[in-house]
Design an enzyme around this catalytic site. Structure first.
Site, PDB file in Angstrom:
ATOM      1  N   GLU A   1       0.962  -1.088   0.059  1.00  0.00           N
ATOM      2  CA  GLU A   1       0.138  -0.039   0.080  1.00  0.00           C
ATOM      3  C   GLU A   1       0.956   1.232   0.033  1.00  0.00           C
ATOM      4  O   GLU A   1       0.457   2.148  -0.661  1.00  0.00           O
ATOM      5  CB  GLU A   1      -1.036   0.077   1.276  1.00  0.00           C
ATOM      6  CG  GLU A   1      -1.735  -1.172   1.290  1.00  0.00           C
ATOM      7  CD  GLU A   1      -2.626  -1.232   0.053  1.00  0.00           C
ATOM      8  OE1 GLU A   1      -2.939  -0.539  -0.948  1.00  0.00           O
ATOM      9  OE2 GLU A   1      -3.158  -2.637  -0.271  1.00  0.00           O
TER      10      GLU A   1
ATOM     11  N   GLU B   1      22.703   4.830  19.567  1.00  0.00           N
ATOM     12  CA  GLU B   1      23.713   4.357  18.456  1.00  0.00           C
ATOM     13  C   GLU B   1      24.820   5.449  18.012  1.00  0.00           C
ATOM     14  O   GLU B   1      24.449   6.820  18.140  1.00  0.00           O
ATOM     15  CB  GLU B   1      22.949   3.798  17.350  1.00  0.00           C
ATOM     16  CG  GLU B   1      22.137   2.634  17.525  1.00  0.00           C
ATOM     17  CD  GLU B   1      21.194   2.147  16.352  1.00  0.00           C
ATOM     18  OE1 GLU B   1      20.747   1.166  16.458  1.00  0.00           O
ATOM     19  OE2 GLU B   1      21.370   3.146  15.414  1.00  0.00           O
TER      20      GLU B   1
END
Length: 421
Positions: free
Chosen positions: A147, A226
């Protein structure tokens, strides 16, 4: 410029909504449902990675009290209602590029989802709906990627389309052997859509603090906690980054960025981005960061032989905007045309306040709808406009455009260039 746009990394900032039936289906457990939604988005991101698109979950909403629209088995009606809710409610409180509804309802017929073709970045059409049709989350993720593929300009695959697997993401029917691969047709259609529409919202990289899903080491996007992310250990080619931990290797100062070279910050004063034009400035490294901060000339500085004023690094002038809308021979219409902006009707206005169109004041008419004269023999109308109910902002005079000597447009008003705007 087109090539630079095509090559640029794209980011779809996604809000995923689960309806009340989903909440009931997963035992009224927000934790269980959230985990499923996170897992689905991780797969979607993996699928789009091959298209140089990162899907970042910037919002997650679970309708745990009651649905905010009437979710029904007619997919057409539900998509229409969800898209309207997104435009009038969700967009006003949460900045994002695309919204998908995950529903527990069973749509009529074989439909597992529905979305608007080429709707990305459009307030009314950047939306899709997907039925939670399978216990296996990765099958639901493929349906949602399908979609979103429609939103990004891809149609259903024809029989001649191929991706090297038995079934591709944009196949017209659900397969029991689906793949994470887009077909050659999908890639062509997506590229053609990008060239034609050049949607701008997907160029903007989300801040790591915007992302609401738990960090995933290995998804090529540096998230909270991170220092770097170069993908999985098996595929990582980055000598500065430890793929297993998403931390910099010992002695490394950086892993990416225009001011990073061989894991070290480039020296202070090193040019990292040349000036694009007279409203831009050459950008320099600081010696303390890998980022190349974008600097530009002050707003209000004259540009293009005094035909415009610099605005956020560009020189917006009406003629260029007419050419972008109507082609290379277009010119700005006579002043009389701009009087239509005094009417405050569906197209002639200066700005919108709470969805109400506000007519221009006489001194502001050049800051409403743009009127152009396309120089083609077939055109007799001297006051041409671009107006589409799907995207009413397109065809308005751009912010920062010169509207009189010493004045520029700001929020539908013609203001002095020396005031902040």
């Amino acid at each position: 410029e087109q090539q630079r746009y095509l090559n640029a990394k794209k980011y779809v900032k996604l809000v995923l909504v689960a309806d009340y039936i989903m909440y009931l289906k997963y035992g009224r457990s927000l934790t269980t449902l959230r985990t499923r939604m996170y897992d689905i988005v991780n797969i979607i991101n993996l699928i789009f990675q091959r298209m140089n698109i990162h899907v970042a979950l910037v919002g997650l909403e679970i309708w745990s009290n009651r649905d905010k629209i009437i979710v029904q088995s007619s997919a057409d009606v539900t998509l229409d209602l969800f898209a309207k809710w997104r435009e009038t409610d969700l967009l006003k409180r949460k900045s994002h590029d695309n919204a998908q509804l995950l529903t527990g309802i069973n749509f009529n017929g074989p439909t597992a989802g529905l979305a608007y073709l080429s709707g990305i970045c459009k307030p009314m059409y950047s939306a899709g709906i997907v039925q939670d049709h399978n216990k296996v989350h990765h099958l639901v993720a493929i349906a949602m990627a399908h979609e979103m593929g429609h939103n990004l300009g891809m149609d259903h695959d024809k029989d001649t389309c191929t991706c090297g697997a038995r079934s591709c993401v944009m196949a017209g029917t659900l397969s029991c052997e689906p793949s994470y691969l887009f077909s050659d047709c999908s890639r062509r259609e997506h590229r053609a859509f990008l060239i034609k529409d050049m949607p701008q919202c997907i160029l903007e990289k989300p801040l790591r603090t915007d992302v609401v899903s738990p960090p995933v080491c290995g998804n090529y996007f540096v998230e909270v906690g991170e220092e770097c992310d170069c993908g999985f250990s098996a595929t990582c080619r980055d000598t500065c980054c430890d793929a297993a931990t998403c931390k910099l290797r010992q002695g490394a100062q950086c892993a990416e960025g225009l001011c990073c070279d061989q894991c070290r910050f480039k020296g202070a004063g090193t040019e990292c981005r040349a000036a694009k034009d007279e409203c831009d400035m050459a950008d320099l490294c600081t010696g303390r960061s890998a980022e190349c901060t974008d600097r530009f000339q002050r707003n209000g500085q004259p540009c293009q032989n005094n035909n415009g004023y610099c605005y956020n690094g560009t020189c917006p002038i009406m003629r260029d905007q007419c050419i972008a809308l109507f082609g290379p021979n277009a010119a700005v219409s006579q002043d009389a045309c701009f009087q239509f902006n005094l009417q405050g009707n569906h197209y002639g206005y200066c700005r919108k306040e709470q969805n109400t169109k506000i007519a221009c004041e006489p001194q502001d008419v050049k800051c409403g709808r743009l009127y152009c004269f396309p120089s083609s023999p077939a055109t007799k109308n001297p006051c041409n406009i671009h107006y589409s109910p799907n995207d009413e902002d397109k065809g308005m005079v751009l912010p920062g455009t010169k509207c009189a000597d010493g004045k520029a447009c700001s929020n539908g008003r013609c203001v002095d260039v020396n005031t902040p705007y």
